[in-house]
Design a protein around this motif. Structure first.
Motif, PDB file in Angstrom:
ATOM      1  N   ASP A 184       0.818  -1.211   0.000  1.00  0.00           N
ATOM      2  CA  ASP A 184       0.000   0.000   0.000  1.00  0.00           C
ATOM      3  C   ASP A 184       0.853   1.262   0.000  1.00  0.00           C
ATOM      4  O   ASP A 184       0.531   2.248  -0.673  1.00  0.00           O
ATOM      5  N   LEU A 185       1.980   1.232   0.711  1.00  0.00           N
ATOM      6  CA  LEU A 185       2.848   2.410   0.775  1.00  0.00           C
ATOM      7  C   LEU A 185       3.677   2.558  -0.490  1.00  0.00           C
ATOM      8  O   LEU A 185       3.968   3.693  -0.916  1.00  0.00           O
ATOM      9  N   LEU A 186       4.076   1.433  -1.098  1.00  0.00           N
ATOM     10  CA  LEU A 186       4.759   1.535  -2.388  1.00  0.00           C
ATOM     11  C   LEU A 186       3.841   2.176  -3.419  1.00  0.00           C
ATOM     12  O   LEU A 186       4.257   3.048  -4.199  1.00  0.00           O
ATOM     13  N   THR A 187       2.593   1.750  -3.425  1.00  0.00           N
ATOM     14  CA  THR A 187       1.620   2.324  -4.367  1.00  0.00           C
ATOM     15  C   THR A 187       1.421   3.806  -4.112  1.00  0.00           C
ATOM     16  O   THR A 187       1.389   4.624  -5.052  1.00  0.00           O
ATOM     17  N   ALA A 188       1.294   4.179  -2.843  1.00  0.00           N
ATOM     18  CA  ALA A 188       1.086   5.591  -2.490  1.00  0.00           C
ATOM     19  C   ALA A 188       2.271   6.453  -2.904  1.00  0.00           C
ATOM     20  O   ALA A 188       2.100   7.634  -3.242  1.00  0.00           O
ATOM     21  N   ALA A 189       3.470   5.875  -2.898  1.00  0.00           N
ATOM     22  CA  ALA A 189       4.666   6.629  -3.274  1.00  0.00           C
ATOM     23  C   ALA A 189       4.940   6.570  -4.771  1.00  0.00           C
ATOM     24  O   ALA A 189       5.930   7.141  -5.246  1.00  0.00           O
ATOM     25  N   GLY A 190       4.077   5.871  -5.526  1.00  0.00           N
ATOM     26  CA  GLY A 190       4.246   5.785  -6.972  1.00  0.00           C
ATOM     27  C   GLY A 190       5.348   4.829  -7.399  1.00  0.00           C
ATOM     28  O   GLY A 190       5.912   4.972  -8.490  1.00  0.00           O
ATOM     29  N   PHE A 239       6.834  -5.110  12.280  1.00  0.00           N
ATOM     30  CA  PHE A 239       6.184  -5.012  10.968  1.00  0.00           C
ATOM     31  C   PHE A 239       4.674  -5.100  11.104  1.00  0.00           C
ATOM     32  O   PHE A 239       3.923  -4.339  10.475  1.00  0.00           O
ATOM     33  N   GLN A 240       4.215  -6.017  11.926  1.00  0.00           N
ATOM     34  CA  GLN A 240       2.778  -6.234  12.103  1.00  0.00           C
ATOM     35  C   GLN A 240       2.099  -5.024  12.732  1.00  0.00           C
ATOM     36  O   GLN A 240       0.918  -4.747  12.464  1.00  0.00           O
ATOM     37  N   ASP A 241       2.828  -4.281  13.542  1.00  0.00           N
ATOM     38  CA  ASP A 241       2.275  -3.073  14.168  1.00  0.00           C
ATOM     39  C   ASP A 241       2.410  -1.838  13.286  1.00  0.00           C
ATOM     40  O   ASP A 241       2.117  -0.724  13.733  1.00  0.00           O
ATOM     41  N   GLY A 242       2.881  -2.029  12.061  1.00  0.00           N
ATOM     42  CA  GLY A 242       2.946  -0.919  11.120  1.00  0.00           C
ATOM     43  C   GLY A 242       4.129   0.003  11.310  1.00  0.00           C
ATOM     44  O   GLY A 242       4.082   1.167  10.899  1.00  0.00           O
ATOM     45  N   LYS A 243       5.234  -0.509  11.863  1.00  0.00           N
ATOM     46  CA  LYS A 243       6.393   0.334  12.143  1.00  0.00           C
ATOM     47  C   LYS A 243       7.490   0.220  11.093  1.00  0.00           C
ATOM     48  O   LYS A 243       8.477   0.958  11.143  1.00  0.00           O
ATOM     49  N   LEU A 249       6.069  10.266   3.125  1.00  0.00           N
ATOM     50  CA  LEU A 249       4.603  10.320   3.083  1.00  0.00           C
ATOM     51  C   LEU A 249       4.028  10.578   4.477  1.00  0.00           C
ATOM     52  O   LEU A 249       4.552  10.061   5.471  1.00  0.00           O
ATOM     53  N   PRO A 250       2.953  11.330   4.572  1.00  0.00           N
ATOM     54  CA  PRO A 250       2.326  11.573   5.888  1.00  0.00           C
ATOM     55  C   PRO A 250       1.901  10.273   6.572  1.00  0.00           C
ATOM     56  O   PRO A 250       2.042  10.134   7.787  1.00  0.00           O
ATOM     57  N   GLU A 251       1.416   9.314   5.796  1.00  0.00           N
ATOM     58  CA  GLU A 251       0.945   8.057   6.388  1.00  0.00           C
ATOM     59  C   GLU A 251       2.082   7.171   6.882  1.00  0.00           C
ATOM     60  O   GLU A 251       1.851   6.153   7.547  1.00  0.00           O
ATOM     61  N   ALA A 252       3.331   7.537   6.564  1.00  0.00           N
ATOM     62  CA  ALA A 252       4.482   6.762   7.016  1.00  0.00           C
ATOM     63  C   ALA A 252       5.213   7.444   8.174  1.00  0.00           C
ATOM     64  O   ALA A 252       6.319   7.031   8.532  1.00  0.00           O
ATOM     65  N   ALA A 253       4.602   8.428   8.764  1.00  0.00           N
ATOM     66  CA  ALA A 253       5.246   9.153   9.868  1.00  0.00           C
ATOM     67  C   ALA A 253       5.612   8.199  11.006  1.00  0.00           C
ATOM     68  O   ALA A 253       4.796   7.385  11.423  1.00  0.00           O
TER      69      ALA A 253
END
Length: 438
Positions: A169-175, A276-280, A196-200
């Motif tokens: 999802d983050l690769l897609t968001a970053a193009g 990774f599972q906690d989104g870090k 990206l803001p969502e990767a803060a």
């Protein structure tokens, strides 16, 4: 099955006096009395009757079911499952103790692939007949791991290889159209994604870097992925090379440049999974068994439906995985060797046991099962894992593996923590490994 399962504590209680002497020997890791010669000998696989299968705990239940089927069909050659501790070090210790005092308690041994050379060199396991195991249909790396000095000394049972988990999802968001194939591509991808803001608050990548067997695995993969080796085909150390330096520098610079979170220096498999599972984390190197927990839809995983997998990165393209897994070997001290051999063939057969294993929790050693529709439906990552396994390499195939992995861990850890520069750490590692492999 409960009435036929016995624990190692129960069995060894009857031989406590004998094992005191063996413990003293085990503390030195055992000595190969004839390590320079080929293990191939005219082993006579005769004798039928009850045998014992000794292994770590069967959490999946697949092994128990296969043993039950064997016992139902062979009432005069029943197999008793002896369960060893979960700790790999304790498993190895108990197996060595049994072998050093030549007890017939253990018949068929479930061995970690890194123990093969040690057990074969000490003649604690038998070379198998040339036509006993269908190795031509197995993944080549699994056969290589079960071979010592050109002799097959184990039947490949299950295997394992590294996977590269990434936040699709983050690769897609970053193009970013495709996951990185190299470390440089991963670093470039992280620079975009972490902006990206969502990767803060996220970090780029982790492997497993605590001073443990996992560090040996990650170091070996980094070196192999840079085109180097830890030991050559003859077992001689090869870490004082430009390729080994490039591989170790991938890990050293990862911490130095902030690509890895600072606390990754304490990570084993479980700590990396949680991060990774906690989104870090954006990227993670780990084993396939984590796929289920990462995909859980009960709210425990913040990345369910958001991640994907591919092969680990290298310096010029996809990297080289370290091979994990187990093989089954036969003790020379069991009186019923014919039964033991037939049981090993049954237990590792493609249709009988391996498909059940693949559908439960482990990766089989037959490539065909990685494309079996029923298996892939339950294990969708298997085709990717097969790619990893086809490129995999075993950890150093040396007799004194325990001391070897300790030396690797000490020097690699010194480099990534900054206690030594890369050249010094590798030169010291080369010297230690040269002494151990004389």
């Amino acid at each position: 099955m409960r009435q036929r399962r016995r624990t190692w504590q129960t069995l060894l209680a009857t031989t406590a006096t004998l094992t005191v002497a063996a413990v003293a020997l085990t503390g030195c890791g055992g000595t190969a009395t004839d390590a320079g010669s080929s293990p191939k000998a005219a082993a006579s696989f005769e004798g039928k009757g009850p045998i014992n299968y000794v292994s770590n705990r069967d959490a999946s239940g697949a092994a128990n079911k296969t043993i039950e089927e064997w016992n139902a069909a062979h009432p005069n050659e029943k197999v008793t499952f002896i369960e060893l501790p979960d700790s790999a070090d304790q498993q190895r210790q108990q197996l060595i103790q049994n072998a050093q005092i030549k007890l017939d308690t253990f018949s068929v041994l479930n061995l970690d692939v890194v123990w093969t050379s040690e057990f074969a060199a000490n003649k604690w396991i038998l070379p198998l007949p040339d036509d006993a195991i269908p190795t031509d249909t197995m993944i080549p790396a699994t056969v290589n791991a079960a071979t010592y000095r050109d002799s097959l000394v184990g039947a490949p049972y299950y295997t394992d290889g590294a996977l590269f988990y990434f936040r699709q999802d983050l690769l897609t968001a970053a193009g970013i159209a495709a996951p990185p194939k190299t470390w440089d591509e991963m670093k470039a991808a992280c620079e975009k994604i972490l902006a990206l803001p969502e990767a803060a608050g996220m970090s780029c990548y982790t492997g497993q870097f605590d001073k443990n067997e996992a560090l040996t695995v990650n170091f070996a993969e980094a070196v192999a992925s840079a085109g180097g080796t830890v030991v050559d085909a003859e077992g001689k150390p090869t870490v004082s090379t430009a390729e080994a330096k490039a591989g170790l520098n991938l890990l050293v610079n990862g911490f130095k440049d902030g690509m890895f979170p600072s606390d990754a220096i304490t990570y084993l498999e479980e700590q990396g999974r949680r991060a990774f599972q906690d989104g870090k984390l954006v990227f993670m190197r780990n084993w396939p068994f984590l796929h289920a927990s990462l995909s859980a839809t009960d709210g425990s995983s913040k990345v369910a439906g958001k991640f994907d997998i591919t092969s680990i990165p290298g310096t010029d393209g996809p990297g080289v995985s370290t091979l994990g897994g187990r093989s089954l070997a036969i003790s020379p001290f069991t009186p019923n060797k014919a039964t033991a051999l037939e049981f090993v063939k049954f237990f590792t057969s493609e249709e009988q046991a391996q498909k059940r294993l693949a559908l439960s929790s482990r990766a089989p050693v037959y490539a065909s099962l990685f494309e079996d529709p029923a298996v892939v439906a339950k294990r969708p990552f298997f085709p990717t894992l097969l790619t990893s396994l086809n490129n995999a390499q075993p950890r150093p195939k040396v007799v004194q593996y325990g001391a070897t992995t300790k030396a690797i861990q000490e020097e690699a850890y010194a480099a990534i923590t900054g206690a030594k520069d890369t050249d010094t750490a590798l030169n010291d590692m080369q010297a230690k490994l040269t002494e151990l492999t004389k």
